[in-house]
Design an enzyme around this catalytic site. Sequence first.
Site, PDB file in Angstrom:
ATOM      1  CD  GLU A  19      56.291 -67.180 -13.936  1.00  0.00           C
ATOM      2  OE1 GLU A  19      55.418 -66.990 -14.802  1.00  0.00           O
ATOM      3  OE2 GLU A  19      57.501 -67.248 -14.206  1.00  0.00           O
ATOM      4  CB  CYS A  37      47.848 -67.198 -15.512  1.00  0.00           C
ATOM      5  SG  CYS A  37      48.916 -68.513 -16.099  1.00  0.00           S
TER       6      CYS A  37
HETATM    7  P1  NAD Z   1      45.898 -66.678  -4.290  1.00  0.00           P
HETATM    8  O1  NAD Z   1      44.746 -65.943  -3.725  1.00  0.00           O
HETATM    9  O2  NAD Z   1      46.019 -68.150  -4.041  1.00  0.00           O
HETATM   10  O3  NAD Z   1      47.217 -65.940  -3.813  1.00  0.00           O
HETATM   11  C1  NAD Z   1      48.488 -66.470  -4.084  1.00  0.00           C
HETATM   12  C2  NAD Z   1      49.275 -66.589  -2.800  1.00  0.00           C
HETATM   13  O4  NAD Z   1      49.434 -65.293  -2.249  1.00  0.00           O
HETATM   14  C3  NAD Z   1      48.619 -67.463  -1.734  1.00  0.00           C
HETATM   15  O5  NAD Z   1      49.538 -68.435  -1.305  1.00  0.00           O
HETATM   16  C4  NAD Z   1      48.257 -66.507  -0.622  1.00  0.00           C
HETATM   17  O6  NAD Z   1      48.505 -67.045   0.666  1.00  0.00           O
HETATM   18  C5  NAD Z   1      49.186 -65.326  -0.851  1.00  0.00           C
HETATM   19  N1  NAD Z   1      48.557 -64.065  -0.448  1.00  0.00           N
HETATM   20  C6  NAD Z   1      47.314 -63.628  -0.744  1.00  0.00           C
HETATM   21  N2  NAD Z   1      47.110 -62.402  -0.204  1.00  0.00           N
HETATM   22  C7  NAD Z   1      48.249 -62.069   0.441  1.00  0.00           C
HETATM   23  C8  NAD Z   1      48.675 -60.937   1.195  1.00  0.00           C
HETATM   24  N3  NAD Z   1      47.879 -59.894   1.401  1.00  0.00           N
HETATM   25  N4  NAD Z   1      49.933 -60.934   1.701  1.00  0.00           N
HETATM   26  C9  NAD Z   1      50.758 -61.997   1.506  1.00  0.00           C
HETATM   27  N5  NAD Z   1      50.397 -63.093   0.815  1.00  0.00           N
HETATM   28  C10 NAD Z   1      49.172 -63.141   0.284  1.00  0.00           C
HETATM   29  O7  NAD Z   1      45.948 -66.545  -5.877  1.00  0.00           O
HETATM   30  P2  NAD Z   1      45.466 -65.356  -6.797  1.00  0.00           P
HETATM   31  O8  NAD Z   1      46.349 -64.191  -6.623  1.00  0.00           O
HETATM   32  O9  NAD Z   1      43.991 -65.180  -6.722  1.00  0.00           O
HETATM   33  O10 NAD Z   1      45.785 -66.077  -8.197  1.00  0.00           O
HETATM   34  C11 NAD Z   1      45.221 -65.664  -9.384  1.00  0.00           C
HETATM   35  C12 NAD Z   1      46.185 -64.754 -10.102  1.00  0.00           C
HETATM   36  O11 NAD Z   1      47.376 -65.462 -10.350  1.00  0.00           O
HETATM   37  C13 NAD Z   1      45.688 -64.311 -11.455  1.00  0.00           C
HETATM   38  O12 NAD Z   1      46.029 -62.983 -11.649  1.00  0.00           O
HETATM   39  C14 NAD Z   1      46.449 -65.194 -12.423  1.00  0.00           C
HETATM   40  O13 NAD Z   1      46.601 -64.639 -13.695  1.00  0.00           O
HETATM   41  C15 NAD Z   1      47.748 -65.336 -11.708  1.00  0.00           C
HETATM   42  N6  NAD Z   1      48.433 -66.548 -12.118  1.00  0.00           N
HETATM   43  C16 NAD Z   1      49.581 -66.432 -12.808  1.00  0.00           C
HETATM   44  C17 NAD Z   1      50.229 -67.569 -13.260  1.00  0.00           C
HETATM   45  C18 NAD Z   1      51.498 -67.482 -14.051  1.00  0.00           C
HETATM   46  O14 NAD Z   1      52.113 -68.518 -14.244  1.00  0.00           O
HETATM   47  N7  NAD Z   1      51.912 -66.328 -14.503  1.00  0.00           N
HETATM   48  C19 NAD Z   1      49.699 -68.822 -12.974  1.00  0.00           C
HETATM   49  C20 NAD Z   1      48.525 -68.894 -12.237  1.00  0.00           C
HETATM   50  C21 NAD Z   1      47.892 -67.751 -11.804  1.00  0.00           C
END
Ligand code: NAD
Length: 488
Positions: free
Chosen positions: A209, A243
């Site tokens: 997602e 998102c």
């Molecule tokens: P985040 O930084 O919380 O990362 C998500 C998860 O990935 C965390 O649990 C983190 O531990 C893990 N993570 C981060 N870096 C990592 C790495 N190098 N290796 C392994 N795991 C790692 O969240 P984010 O990515 O900043 O979230 C924002 C993004 O999520 C935006 O792009 C948003 O559009 C998207 N999003 C999508 C939805 C959807 O339903 N499609 C919903 C919410 C957010």
Amino acid sequence: MSREQLAVQQARKVFMTGRSKPLDYRIKQLRNLSRFVTEKEKDIIDALKKDLHKSENATQLFEILGLVGEINLAISKLAEWAAPRPVNKNLLTISDEVFIHPEPLGVVLIIGAWNYPIAITLLPLVGAIAAGNAAVVKPSEVSSHTAKVMELLTHYLDPEMYPVVTGGVPETQELLKQRFDHIFYTGNSTVGKLVMEAAARHLTPVTLELGGKSPCYIDKNCDIKIACRRITWGKFVNCGQTCIAPDYILCEPSIQNTVINEIQKCIKEFYTKDPKSFADYGRIINQRHFKRIIALIEDNTVAIGGDSDESECYIAPTVLKDVKSQSKVMQEEIFGPILPIVPVNDLKEAIQFINEREKPLALYVFSSSNKVIKQIISETSSGALVANDCLVHFTISDLPFGGVGNSGTGCYHGKYTFDQLSHLRSCLIKKLNMEMVNQMRYPPHSAKKLHWARILLLKQINVARWRRMAQVVMLAALATFVVKRFMR
Ligand code: NAD
């Protein structure tokens, strides 16, 4: 053995005993999840206030209500979702039992993101439990207060089947080294690729997602005032960290100033003249994101807002006008309260602009013309399309929620989450009689046998229609019997 490895091994061991197979067990866990949300409501509200400056009402509306709805739906529909699903047959299999049997996949890893941390992490868990899986829950470390509250889940759910692993990137990476039967990841697409790579090592299926830039086209032939109210709400809720928030506006130059004026009025109405002091206006999650978002304003003309306060991670609702497609703000997902307006000459140019970029998670169109809406539907692609509103498709459990291409793979909500986290096993149960029907497939082959194969294999039997016909025949027989027996 690491904590993460231990959690996964334990979950697998217990899953293998068949503990989660009975529907009663799953319903009990879903009720416990519901109890967690009710009993820990205050802790959830407090944590989200600390993490994102979310107001109590916003938490109720955007985190809790939808989750409770999905839990209730899963409880009420579980027997139906988990039941064998009859399918249409051909003449060869007409007397066989042919059906789909949904079965649990095994151990699911759920990796959550921080922007709606409760909803995003626990909605997939609803489906994982309903489908009879074990699940390892990894809340985002970025929303640290909410992650702490989610640790309490183990006091409500079976802790061996649904462990919560908190921690940062190293912990997520350690989890990703383990073998899962499905990984459900929500977050940015860079990490999405890492998740997919890790999953590929074990041939583990994934749901990703992701996000991206969701465009919003405003047709000059629409009620711009209403359009701007809905866009202002969809963009600035949760301080733009949604998102499916409209990322940017496409409209003709002739309506750009009207759009700006209307949005300005709405910002004042929704968040007062001073959004910084207003309880219902959020904050950027941390300084890293604050700096990233502020840098996107540079080199653009600010039409509304633009002010900020780094010490509070506050950025005012901001609108940029006459934004060029090459501008930095148009190269990445904004995920903050900055709304660029990119002028386009007409609908054709807007469609071309959308199609030259990655497929978005959501595509919004505001128009009074059905023709314009239909044209956008048929000439573009996106995870979802919403006409004349923003975000509300998220609330409909019967609509699959997910992206396409760069905005994600797989989908969820309602029965889709159940199906996504189930194996839809094909089952065919034949009797050992009627061997004559099978002659046509055994060697030696002949033209006559091929003729029969064509008839038996190509004729589709609509099971539902046959069942309805059988019911009519039975009713007719019953009616005849009653008339003959009692009405002579
Ligand atoms: P985040 O930084 O919380 O990362 C998500 C998860 O990935 C965390 O649990 C983190 O531990 C893990 N993570 C981060 N870096 C990592 C790495 N190098 N290796 C392994 N795991 C790692 O969240 P984010 O990515 O900043 O979230 C924002 C993004 O999520 C935006 O792009 C948003 O559009 C998207 N999003 C999508 C939805 C959807 O339903 N499609 C919903 C919410 C957010």
